[in-house]
Design an enzyme around this catalytic site. Structure first.
Site, short mmCIF file in Angstrom:
data_model
loop_
_atom_site.label_atom_id
_atom_site.label_comp_id
_atom_site.label_asym_id
_atom_site.label_seq_id
_atom_site.Cartn_x
_atom_site.Cartn_y
_atom_site.Cartn_z
N HIS A 55 -4.77 18.17 0.34
CA HIS A 55 -5.72 17.13 -0.01
C HIS A 55 -6.48 17.43 -1.30
CE1 HIS A 55 -7.76 13.47 0.91
NE2 HIS A 55 -7.18 13.39 2.09
N ASN B 262 -3.33 -1.75 7.62
CA ASN B 262 -4.60 -2.34 7.18
C ASN B 262 -4.33 -3.84 7.15
OD1 ASN B 262 -5.97 0.11 6.84
ND2 ASN B 262 -5.08 0.37 4.80
N GLU C 154 0.86 -1.18 0.00
CA GLU C 154 0.00 0.00 0.00
C GLU C 154 0.89 1.23 0.00
OE1 GLU C 154 -3.43 -0.28 2.37
OE2 GLU C 154 -3.90 1.86 2.25
N ARG C 155 0.64 2.11 -0.95
CA ARG C 155 1.45 3.31 -1.14
C ARG C 155 2.92 2.97 -1.40
NH1 ARG C 155 -3.10 5.52 -2.35
NH2 ARG C 155 -4.58 5.50 -0.64
N GLU D 125 3.47 9.24 -0.90
CA GLU D 125 2.09 9.07 -1.37
C GLU D 125 1.51 10.36 -1.95
OE1 GLU D 125 -0.49 7.80 1.80
OE2 GLU D 125 -2.31 8.08 0.62
N GLU E 124 4.84 9.67 13.67
CA GLU E 124 4.77 8.87 12.43
C GLU E 124 4.97 9.77 11.23
OE1 GLU E 124 1.53 5.92 11.98
OE2 GLU E 124 1.33 6.55 9.89
N ASP F 170 -3.13 14.30 6.78
CA ASP F 170 -2.63 13.03 6.24
C ASP F 170 -1.41 13.19 5.34
OD1 ASP F 170 -2.42 10.42 5.64
OD2 ASP F 170 -4.15 10.31 4.32
N GLU G 90 -10.79 4.49 8.93
CA GLU G 90 -10.96 4.11 7.52
C GLU G 90 -11.51 2.70 7.37
OE1 GLU G 90 -7.06 4.95 5.80
OE2 GLU G 90 -7.76 6.96 5.35
N TRP H 40 -13.56 13.34 2.44
CA TRP H 40 -12.66 12.73 1.46
C TRP H 40 -12.53 13.62 0.22
CZ3 TRP H 40 -14.76 6.98 1.62
CH2 TRP H 40 -14.21 6.33 2.74
N ARG I 45 -12.13 17.42 10.01
CA ARG I 45 -11.32 16.20 10.17
C ARG I 45 -10.05 16.48 10.98
NH1 ARG I 45 -8.92 12.62 5.18
NH2 ARG I 45 -7.11 11.81 6.26
N LYS J 156 0.50 10.91 13.47
CA LYS J 156 1.09 11.41 12.23
C LYS J 156 1.63 12.82 12.42
CE LYS J 156 -1.45 8.62 8.87
NZ LYS J 156 -2.23 8.56 7.61
#
Ligand code: GCW
Length: 725
Positions: free
Chosen positions: A546, A231, A188-189, A420, A414, A392, A312, A568, A363, A387
């Site tokens: 974003h 995930n 992922e990514r 990404e 993090e 994000d 998520e 999103w 968010r 994070k």
């Protein structure tokens, strides 16, 4: 006829020549920064050609000795001898307790070691039995390994062997990589090929690459790795995968690296071994305890669990109306008897109640809102992983307000090393300045200077840490491009020492990766240091964020407004309309600024005192708002996009000048990527300007080039097969 034969011969000869292994062909990036190229004659003096390892042997000492052999062989062109007694200039490895009688500086060394902890090291010139030697000393064998790598690094940087004098220890005890690697080997990514973990062939077939991975990490002092994606899947905790993880742990152990696993909250339920996944159910707690015992039987030094819960779509304790502390503590109690830890992620962005109510929210406030009330409620072996920013991994975010706001809970920073949101492995973006910017961010907690780096040092005797989402894959270059290796490198170096300067680290990396030649170093460092800001400018200037393509996050898509959750959609973040642009996070809006310490909140509450780089993150402003530059906001926005593209062009041009100094393979690969980056920077700029002009209804400022295509054209571009999803 003769002519034809002659030509055939020539072609054959050329073919043979091309097949010969040449030096340049070896430069595919596989060696990373551990290239150990021959030292110039002037620098060879006093570099050891013999290695003396004192005291009982151990796997870590073996790893240190092997690296010294490899390194010195490369640097000096001949294999060093392993000796039982010091010779002139030997490199001597000794733990504090093993310092030999004939060492002249023994008491000074012992005193210094007293301050260097379990992982620190000391490298200095000394005399042993009257002979000059290089002493590498530490309190543990892992320290000796780190010291050996540090010494080799200094030699690669061009420091004379007689001048090397190092003493260092890490500030943070937990310096880990997070692999978002799936069990089918997709990542992922991930933009560097498949996962390096060949799960299918493990545990019986051990790729030698695992050892090179361990070497690269140990050279930076990274001491932990989470093998699989946050995930996660229930199967990770089945016996077959535990055996696979154990096989990897065996390879990494001599290098001081522990393995951790990401676990899926509902594992026992999905395995049909419990009837619920409620953390307060005794049957569930017992299942996890047994599972932990089973893991520790095969991996005695297993590090612990990383958990993404209620985020998520991942299951979590909130599914049972329990909170994050209930969940984390239950797992923590399962690993506590084995000294394991739980790293519980704070990347959440809506509580179940809010999602249900469809309540409009910000968010950016969610992590803080859900976790701050739990400060003091976590067990001693839980760390909350936060994070760097509250949204994000955007090209720029202000530091997450949770740093400094949980005095009773140890935090893990993090960072995302894989890019990404910064152009994957195609765009050159050196992340050192971004990491540094966050670590240096002054939280002003308690009214005096407390940097984010300070807030992860551990609290009340409990340790903090740092994690980086890896950009490592099975591609020959490990990271998908040569310059992306620098992001792994700078992450590791800053994980060891949060005070390092990103420019100095760039120089260090470039000197080892290419050469210490200043004609090469100055331009390379210059390219690296401007690169991240260039990306910010052509993708997300002035605090925008974003606005990337849905799901794959490749390319511009600020127009997207139709995704299932409001938060999103890019339009949720930039809120551009006729009357202005930006997200109001002041008291008149979501009041997210109030999550910072009062002094910081005051600065961000006023557009005049908010740094322009973060302006639209905190404020919604009219297009004619006057910027410090004298331009209107609209003009400034366009100027920044243009500047980003100009920077991409400048980076490309500067690299072209380096042709004489870089091997053909790495030169060409980088040149292609920079050219593509320039093309994509143009695309970002054009599509963004076309869209925001449509929103603002304003004419382009005088002299500004029109986007190459219509807005409709940019909107129609699709990437069904983009990597990393
Ligand atoms: O950045 C987002 C990514 C997801 C990721 C998630 C997370 C692993 O788009 O791919 O999932 O964050 O950090 O959990």
């Amino acid at each position: 006829m003769q002519g034809l034969f002659g030509r055939l011969w020539a072609a054959l000869l050329l073919g043979m020549l091309l097949c010969l292994p040449t030096h340049a062909a070896a430069e595919d990036g596989y060696q990373l920064w551990l290239r150990y190229q021959p030292l110039p004659d002037a620098q060879r003096a006093q570099v050891a050609d013999s290695i003396l390892v004192l005291g009982a042997d151990s796997p870590a000492k073996g790893a240190a000795r092997a690296e010294l052999q490899r390194g010195l062989h490369g640097l000096l062109g001949k294999a060093p001898g392993i000796v039982a007694k010091a010779r002139a200039n030997s490199v001597v490895l000794a733990r504090g307790a093993e310092l030999p009688a004939g060492l002249d500086a023994a008491s000074a060394v012992r005193e210094q070691l007293g301050k260097l902890g379990d992982e620190g090291y000391l490298v200095r010139r000394a005399k042993l039995d009257g002979l000059p030697v290089t002493l590498v000393a530490a309190n543990t064998d892992t320290g000796l390994l780190y010291g050996s790598f540090a010494w080799l690094r200094e030699l690669q940087l061009g420091t004379g062997a007689d001048r090397v004098a190092l003493a260092s220890k890490p500030a943070l005890p937990l310096r880990v990589l997070n692999h978002w690697d799936n069990l089918d080997r997709s990542v992922e990514r991930g933009y560097a090929g498949q996962s390096i973990w060949n799960w299918w062939e493990l545990p019986h077939i051990i790729d030698p690459r695992y050892t090179d991975y361990a070497r690269a990490n140990a050279s930076l002092g990274i001491n932990g790795t989470v093998l699989n994606n946050v995930n996660s899947k229930a199967e990770v905790l089945g016996a077959p995968f535990i055996a696979k993880a154990a096989a990897i742990a065996d390879v990494l152990r001599p290098y001081g690296i522990r393995v951790y696993l990401s676990v899926r909250w509902s594992t026992p339920l999905e395995m049909k071994q419990t009837k619920t996944a409620d953390p307060l159910d005794p049957e569930v707690a017992a299942w996890w305890k047994n599972k932990a015992d089973e893991i520790y039987r095969t991996i005695p030094d297993f590090g612990g669990f990383l958990v993404k819960a209620n985020s998520e779509g991942q299951p979590g304790p909130q599914d049972y109306r329990r909170n994050h502390a209930d969940g984390a503590n239950m797992l923590a109690r399962a690993v506590a008897p084995h000294k394991g830890i739980v790293m519980w992620r704070a990347f959440v962005y809506a509580s179940p109640e809010e999602s249900k109510a469809g309540k409009a929210h910000d968010r950016a406030v969610e992590g803080y809102d859900q976790f701050i009330p739990l400060d003091g409620k976590f067990d001693d072996n839980v760390l909350v992983q936060v994070k760097n920013g509250a949204i994000d991994f955007q090209p720029r975010e202000p530091a997450h307000p949770m740093f400094g706001a949980m005095p009773k809970t140890p935090l893990i920073m993090e960072f995302q090393i894989t890019k990404e949101y910064l152009g994957f492995a195609t765009h050159l973006a050196y992340l050192g300045p971004m990491f540094q910017e966050t670590l240096e961010f002054d939280t002003r907690i308690g009214g005096s200077k407390v940097t984010v780096a300070d807030t992860i040092q551990g609290k009340q005797g409990r340790v903090g840490g740092i994690a980086g989402v890896a950009n490592i894959g099975a591609s020959r270059s490990w990271s998908g491009s040569i310059f992306d290796q620098s992001n792994w490198y700078v992450y590791g170096r800053m994980a060891w020492d949060q005070g390092l300067d990103s420019r100095a680290v760039a120089r260090e990396w470039a000197a080892q990766t290419f050469s210490p030649e200043p004609k090469l170093l100055d331009p390379v460092v210059n390219i690296m240091m401007r690169s991240r800001e260039a990306v910010v400018d052509y993708m997300t200037p002035l605090g925008l964020n974003h606005v990337m393509g849905s799901s794959h996050h490749h390319g511009p898509a600020p127009w997207v407004d139709n995704l299932e959750r409001a938060d999103w959609n890019p339009i949720y973040y930039h809120r551009a309309a006729r009357d202005g642009i930006g997200f109001d996070r002041t008291a008149s809006g979501s009041n997210a600024v109030a999550q910072y310490a009062p002094e910081v909140a005051r600065r961000f509450a006023d557009p005049k005192t908010t740094p322009p780089e973060l302006l639209l993150w905190f404020h919604r402003l009219p297009w004619d708002y006057r910027m410090p530059s004298g331009r209107t906001l609209w003009e400034e926005l366009v100027t920044r996009y243009d500047h980003g593209v100009a920077e991409a062009a400048a980076m490309q041009a500067e690299w072209q000048g380096l042709k004489p100094f870089v091997d053909a393979e790495r030169f060409a690969d980088t040149a292609q990527r920079l050219a593509q980056q320039h093309v994509e920077a143009q695309w970002w700029r054009d599509a963004s300007i076309a869209y925001f002009q449509d929103r603002s209804g304003l004419p382009l400022p005088a002299g500004v080039r029109k986007p190459a295509h219509s807005l409709e054209h940019y909107k129609s571009i699709r990437f069904p097969y983009a990597p990393g999803i």
